[in-house]
Structures are given as structure tokens and as C-alpha cells.
Design an enzyme around this catalytic site. Structure first.
Site, PDB file in Angstrom:
ATOM      1  N   LEU A  72       1.619 -12.448   6.568  1.00  0.00           N
ATOM      2  CA  LEU A  72       2.514 -12.020   5.801  1.00  0.00           C
ATOM      3  C   LEU A  72       3.539 -13.169   5.795  1.00  0.00           C
ATOM      4  CD1 LEU A  72       3.272  -8.366   6.587  1.00  0.00           C
ATOM      5  CD2 LEU A  72       2.062  -9.281   4.671  1.00  0.00           C
ATOM      6  N   VAL A 119      -0.925  -8.148  13.046  1.00  0.00           N
ATOM      7  CA  VAL A 119      -0.037  -8.514  11.974  1.00  0.00           C
ATOM      8  C   VAL A 119       0.592  -9.777  12.368  1.00  0.00           C
ATOM      9  CG1 VAL A 119       2.104  -7.904  10.656  1.00  0.00           C
ATOM     10  CG2 VAL A 119       0.560  -6.170  11.520  1.00  0.00           C
ATOM     11  N   GLU A 120       0.365 -10.849  11.540  1.00  0.00           N
ATOM     12  CA  GLU A 120       1.185 -11.946  11.705  1.00  0.00           C
ATOM     13  C   GLU A 120       2.129 -12.184  10.695  1.00  0.00           C
ATOM     14  OE1 GLU A 120      -0.191 -16.878  11.366  1.00  0.00           O
ATOM     15  OE2 GLU A 120      -1.834 -15.212  10.960  1.00  0.00           O
ATOM     16  N   VAL A 121       3.415 -12.554  11.153  1.00  0.00           N
ATOM     17  CA  VAL A 121       4.560 -12.850  10.301  1.00  0.00           C
ATOM     18  C   VAL A 121       5.110 -14.509  10.214  1.00  0.00           C
ATOM     19  CG1 VAL A 121       6.978 -12.331   9.552  1.00  0.00           C
ATOM     20  CG2 VAL A 121       5.327 -10.570  10.320  1.00  0.00           C
TER      21      VAL A 121
END
Length: 125
Positions: A72, A119-121
Site C-alpha cells: 500500500l 502487509v507492506e506500507v
């Protein structure tokens, strides 16, 4: 045939309510009940559909919770993202680090949701 955009992704989850609350609290996504018991998470022009693992339709029966991995983008500086995650008791498992994104270089951190999805931010560099 040329694709122009990503419409949505689907995450298979063990507990739709817990996952919905996690993404709402951690990443400020807006949950929407599309029909009774069928939830999705919205942010910008994007959508993550939540599929209850116990009620997966035939076409998705081999999908398992925790197998998702997605990135994201945010304009929030990563030091603020990391601080927010830590305040919520979420462990950053990698990063910040520079990586190759869809539109060029990104700086990102990784953590896991309640089902173990990665989850990658990221910030666009």
C-alpha cells in the site's frame, strides 16, 4: 489485451470482524458491508474484499488465510507509520528499506495482519 488498473484484491481470513477492525484501526480503511455478512475495505479508489475462509465459495475453496502479500502507498512519512504501528502493538518485521515499486522506487516497512498476511506500507520516492 492490455490491463489498465487493479480493481480489487481478496483476502481469505479466519475472522472477518477481527480483520475488518484491524484494517480500520491500523490503516484507517473504511469498511463497507456490501451485502449481509460480506465485507470490504475501501481506501481511495481501491478495495480489499474479505472472504471468510469457512464460507469460501467453490471457486475460492483452495484459498487459505495468511497467504496474502500486498503493498500500500501512503503520503504519511514512514517514521509516523512506524510509530503508529508500535503504539498499536504491531511489530515491524522488516524495514524501512528501499525497494522497486510499480511506479519507481519506494521506501517501505512490513508487518502482518491478524491472519499473517504480509502487509507492506510504502512512500513513493
Amino acid at each position: 489485451m492490455k490491463m489498465r488498473a487493479l480493481d480489487h484484491i481478496v483476502l481469505c481470513v479466519n475472522d472477518v470482524d477481527a480483520t475488518r477492525r484491524f484494517y480500520e484501526r491500523m490503516l484507517h480503511m473504511e469498511p463497507q458491508e456490501e451485502r449481509p455478512g460480506k465485507w470490504s475495505l475501501h481506501f481511495g479508489t481501491n478495495k480489499i474484499s474479505l472472504q471468510d475462509a469457512a464460507a469460501a465459495p467453490g471457486i475460492a475453496r483452495d484459498t487459505v488465510p495468511g497467504s496474502g502479500n500486498f503493498c500500500l502507498l501512503t503520503d504519511t512519512p514512514l517514521d509516523e507509520v512506524i510509530l503508529h504501528l508500535k503504539r498499536q502493538g504491531i511489530e515491524v518485521i522488516d524495514g524501512p528499506g528501499e525497494r522497486a515499486g510499480a511506479m519507481g522506487k519506494i521506501l517501505s516497512v512490513y508487518f502482518r495482519d491478524p491472519d499473517g498476511n504480509l502487509v507492506e506500507v510504502s512512500n513513493q520516492l
